[in-house]
Design a protein around this motif. Sequence first.
Motif, mmCIF file in Angstrom:
data_model
loop_
_atom_site.group_PDB
_atom_site.id
_atom_site.type_symbol
_atom_site.label_atom_id
_atom_site.label_comp_id
_atom_site.label_asym_id
_atom_site.label_seq_id
_atom_site.Cartn_x
_atom_site.Cartn_y
_atom_site.Cartn_z
ATOM 1 N N MET A 1 0.825 -1.190 0.000
ATOM 2 C CA MET A 1 0.000 0.000 0.000
ATOM 3 C C MET A 1 0.860 1.240 0.000
ATOM 4 O O MET A 1 1.828 1.340 0.755
ATOM 5 C CB MET A 1 -0.882 0.012 1.254
ATOM 6 N N ASN A 2 0.513 2.206 -0.807
ATOM 7 C CA ASN A 2 1.222 3.482 -0.839
ATOM 8 C C ASN A 2 0.566 4.439 0.133
ATOM 9 O O ASN A 2 -0.561 4.894 -0.078
ATOM 10 C CB ASN A 2 1.180 4.064 -2.252
ATOM 11 N N VAL A 3 1.258 4.743 1.248
ATOM 12 C CA VAL A 3 0.659 5.613 2.252
ATOM 13 C C VAL A 3 0.883 7.076 1.935
ATOM 14 O O VAL A 3 0.428 7.941 2.660
ATOM 15 C CB VAL A 3 1.220 5.307 3.663
ATOM 16 N N HIS A 4 1.605 7.384 0.870
ATOM 17 C CA HIS A 4 1.845 8.772 0.486
ATOM 18 C C HIS A 4 0.906 9.134 -0.658
ATOM 19 O O HIS A 4 1.119 8.768 -1.810
ATOM 20 C CB HIS A 4 3.305 8.967 0.086
ATOM 21 N N SER A 5 -0.174 9.834 -0.321
ATOM 22 C CA SER A 5 -1.181 10.161 -1.323
ATOM 23 C C SER A 5 -0.641 11.187 -2.305
ATOM 24 O O SER A 5 0.028 12.138 -1.917
ATOM 25 C CB SER A 5 -2.420 10.723 -0.613
ATOM 26 N N PRO A 6 -0.966 11.033 -3.603
ATOM 27 C CA PRO A 6 -0.520 12.007 -4.603
ATOM 28 C C PRO A 6 -1.313 13.302 -4.529
ATOM 29 O O PRO A 6 -0.979 14.276 -5.179
ATOM 30 C CB PRO A 6 -0.760 11.279 -5.923
ATOM 31 N N VAL A 7 -2.409 13.320 -3.778
ATOM 32 C CA VAL A 7 -3.228 14.523 -3.653
ATOM 33 C C VAL A 7 -2.998 15.142 -2.281
ATOM 34 O O VAL A 7 -2.415 14.531 -1.389
ATOM 35 C CB VAL A 7 -4.721 14.196 -3.845
ATOM 36 N N ASP A 8 -3.467 16.375 -2.116
ATOM 37 C CA ASP A 8 -3.379 17.055 -0.823
ATOM 38 C C ASP A 8 -4.591 16.622 0.005
ATOM 39 O O ASP A 8 -5.724 17.048 -0.270
ATOM 40 C CB ASP A 8 -3.378 18.566 -1.037
ATOM 41 N N PRO A 9 -4.395 15.789 1.026
ATOM 42 C CA PRO A 9 -5.549 15.271 1.769
ATOM 43 C C PRO A 9 -6.286 16.358 2.544
ATOM 44 O O PRO A 9 -7.497 16.255 2.745
ATOM 45 C CB PRO A 9 -4.925 14.232 2.707
ATOM 46 N N VAL A 10 -5.562 17.388 2.991
ATOM 47 C CA VAL A 10 -6.220 18.478 3.711
ATOM 48 C C VAL A 10 -7.188 19.196 2.777
ATOM 49 O O VAL A 10 -8.335 19.500 3.147
ATOM 50 C CB VAL A 10 -5.177 19.452 4.291
ATOM 51 N N ALA A 11 -6.754 19.448 1.546
ATOM 52 C CA ALA A 11 -7.622 20.093 0.562
ATOM 53 C C ALA A 11 -8.778 19.179 0.163
ATOM 54 O O ALA A 11 -9.916 19.642 -0.024
ATOM 55 C CB ALA A 11 -6.808 20.478 -0.673
ATOM 56 N N GLU A 12 -8.498 17.888 0.035
ATOM 57 C CA GLU A 12 -9.563 16.938 -0.299
ATOM 58 C C GLU A 12 -10.651 16.920 0.759
ATOM 59 O O GLU A 12 -11.846 16.887 0.451
ATOM 60 C CB GLU A 12 -8.975 15.531 -0.455
ATOM 61 N N LEU A 13 -10.239 16.934 2.024
ATOM 62 C CA LEU A 13 -11.221 16.912 3.105
ATOM 63 C C LEU A 13 -12.016 18.219 3.132
ATOM 64 O O LEU A 13 -13.230 18.211 3.364
ATOM 65 C CB LEU A 13 -10.537 16.677 4.449
ATOM 66 N N PHE B 1 -17.751 15.423 12.669
ATOM 67 C CA PHE B 1 -16.360 15.085 12.995
ATOM 68 C C PHE B 1 -15.439 15.448 11.838
ATOM 69 O O PHE B 1 -14.363 16.025 12.032
ATOM 70 C CB PHE B 1 -16.272 13.591 13.310
ATOM 71 N N ALA B 2 -15.858 15.132 10.624
ATOM 72 C CA ALA B 2 -15.062 15.476 9.447
ATOM 73 C C ALA B 2 -14.891 16.989 9.323
ATOM 74 O O ALA B 2 -13.815 17.489 8.970
ATOM 75 C CB ALA B 2 -15.715 14.908 8.189
ATOM 76 N N THR B 3 -15.958 17.725 9.625
ATOM 77 C CA THR B 3 -15.893 19.185 9.581
ATOM 78 C C THR B 3 -14.889 19.713 10.598
ATOM 79 O O THR B 3 -14.096 20.626 10.307
ATOM 80 C CB THR B 3 -17.289 19.779 9.838
ATOM 81 N N TYR B 4 -14.902 19.150 11.792
ATOM 82 C CA TYR B 4 -13.928 19.523 12.832
ATOM 83 C C TYR B 4 -12.496 19.243 12.366
ATOM 84 O O TYR B 4 -11.609 20.105 12.474
ATOM 85 C CB TYR B 4 -14.228 18.746 14.111
ATOM 86 N N LEU B 5 -12.253 18.037 11.848
ATOM 87 C CA LEU B 5 -10.903 17.678 11.410
ATOM 88 C C LEU B 5 -10.428 18.586 10.279
ATOM 89 O O LEU B 5 -9.250 18.968 10.225
ATOM 90 C CB LEU B 5 -10.861 16.223 10.958
ATOM 91 N N SER B 6 -11.337 18.939 9.398
ATOM 92 C CA SER B 6 -10.960 19.833 8.303
ATOM 93 C C SER B 6 -10.534 21.198 8.838
ATOM 94 O O SER B 6 -9.521 21.757 8.431
ATOM 95 C CB SER B 6 -12.129 19.980 7.333
ATOM 96 N N ARG B 7 -11.324 21.728 9.766
ATOM 97 C CA ARG B 7 -10.976 23.032 10.346
ATOM 98 C C ARG B 7 -9.628 22.988 11.056
ATOM 99 O O ARG B 7 -8.791 23.873 10.890
ATOM 100 C CB ARG B 7 -12.077 23.457 11.339
ATOM 101 N N MET B 8 -9.404 21.943 11.847
ATOM 102 C CA MET B 8 -8.179 21.856 12.639
ATOM 103 C C MET B 8 -6.952 21.634 11.777
ATOM 104 O O MET B 8 -5.889 22.229 12.001
ATOM 105 C CB MET B 8 -8.300 20.741 13.681
ATOM 106 N N THR B 9 -7.055 20.760 10.772
ATOM 107 C CA THR B 9 -5.869 20.473 9.942
ATOM 108 C C THR B 9 -5.535 21.613 8.990
ATOM 109 O O THR B 9 -4.405 21.745 8.540
ATOM 110 C CB THR B 9 -6.061 19.168 9.142
ATOM 111 N N ARG B 10 -6.521 22.470 8.725
ATOM 112 C CA ARG B 10 -6.242 23.642 7.869
ATOM 113 C C ARG B 10 -5.681 24.802 8.681
ATOM 114 O O ARG B 10 -4.796 25.505 8.230
ATOM 115 C CB ARG B 10 -7.536 24.101 7.179
ATOM 116 N N THR B 11 -6.201 24.982 9.919
ATOM 117 C CA THR B 11 -5.855 26.191 10.666
ATOM 118 C C THR B 11 -5.235 25.937 12.028
ATOM 119 O O THR B 11 -4.679 26.844 12.636
ATOM 120 C CB THR B 11 -7.118 27.045 10.884
ATOM 121 N N GLY B 12 -5.388 24.694 12.548
ATOM 122 C CA GLY B 12 -4.879 24.389 13.881
ATOM 123 C C GLY B 12 -5.731 24.972 14.987
ATOM 124 O O GLY B 12 -5.308 25.049 16.138
ATOM 125 N N GLY B 13 -6.966 25.335 14.679
ATOM 126 C CA GLY B 13 -7.839 25.872 15.728
ATOM 127 C C GLY B 13 -9.127 26.425 15.167
ATOM 128 O O GLY B 13 -9.366 26.422 13.974
#
Length: 379
Positions: free
Chosen positions: A1-13, A367-379
């Motif tokens: 399995m390739n754990v390094h995605s070719p896309v930006d997962p933060v942007a995808e989320l 939960f997905a909305t929370y993770l998106s906010r946190m991984t984009r801005t850290g808060g």
Amino acid sequence: MNVHSPVDPVAELAANVALPFEQARAMPKSVYTSQAFLDAELERVFAKEWYCVGRASSLKEAGDYIAFELAGQPLMVIRGKDGTIRCQSNVCLHRMSVLLEGRGNARLITCPYHGWTYEADGHLRGAPAMKANEGFCKEHYRLPQVRCEVWLGWIMVSLNPGATAVATHFADVEELIRPYDMTNYTEWFNEHFVWNTNWKILAENFMESYHLPVCHAGTIGGLSKLDEMVCPPSPPHFNWHTILKDPAFRIACAHPSNHRMEGDLRRTTFLLALYPSLLITLTPGYFWYLSLHPRSVGQVDVTFGGGMSNDFLADADAPELFRTLKDLLDKVNVEDKGCTERVYRGLCSDMAAPGHLSHLERPNYDFATYLSRMTRTGG
């Protein structure tokens, strides 16, 4: 399995949660399989938010401790001689060995490498063969202290010095479950295990009861009525849903001596997900919880604990009731392990694609909305 995605997962989320819930799909595969996304979670979520180590009632005596890791930092929580529970670095200030492992009792914290010893409050007590070093001063050494607060009986820690106080951060949680009086529950067991799945898959599995009739067909599935589940939109810091227990399931319902609850509340179970990773099943009679921390993209460290409302402590059959409950919870865990590990194996497939969410999976969207906010801005 390739754990390094070719896309930006933060942007995808971010694109995923930009759709309204009525059109929502499960989170993109990359947020589960990408090392880059895991790095963002550790840096912007786990290093910033409050993390649950367990229940304060499990650290009964002075010197009782739990050693753990949070966002790459070896830490310990330990009850001091003054009764205070503290969190501090679990790394010796000499040659930087990890000090404690697992759970136990240490009236003095002794480094297993060179024998430097620390008090429970982190102050250095002794250091063999150091008198010849003219710069050494024992009083200058104390293990770095970490934010630690006990809230409703939960030991909460944060690497973020600026984190909002837990009681403020989760004030709406406390108000929601006030009739249950979480301080009136005592932990009876605490276990640790590692599952071969992404931590978010296990978190999401807890957040929805849509899977109960199928995944748990051998245990609690037949008792789960989808039309009785309530899954409302959630606040920014947690999500919740409720289910009703059969009144015949005595330990799951309010004790006759409990006058805090009335009507259906006496048999209502709250399933609470306190972000990022404290998952609590709270009934009027018992509770159990999971506290999750990613070990890698495909593995999760799980703390599994639970106990009973103190309302039941005087009942002669309380121990037997709890033994029966614990046996049931263990069987449910086996079923959840199989389901969540299969999901991880499946989403690693090149042919896998996220499907639309049921109305019973509203907590997953929040939960997905929370993770998106946190991984984009850290808060």
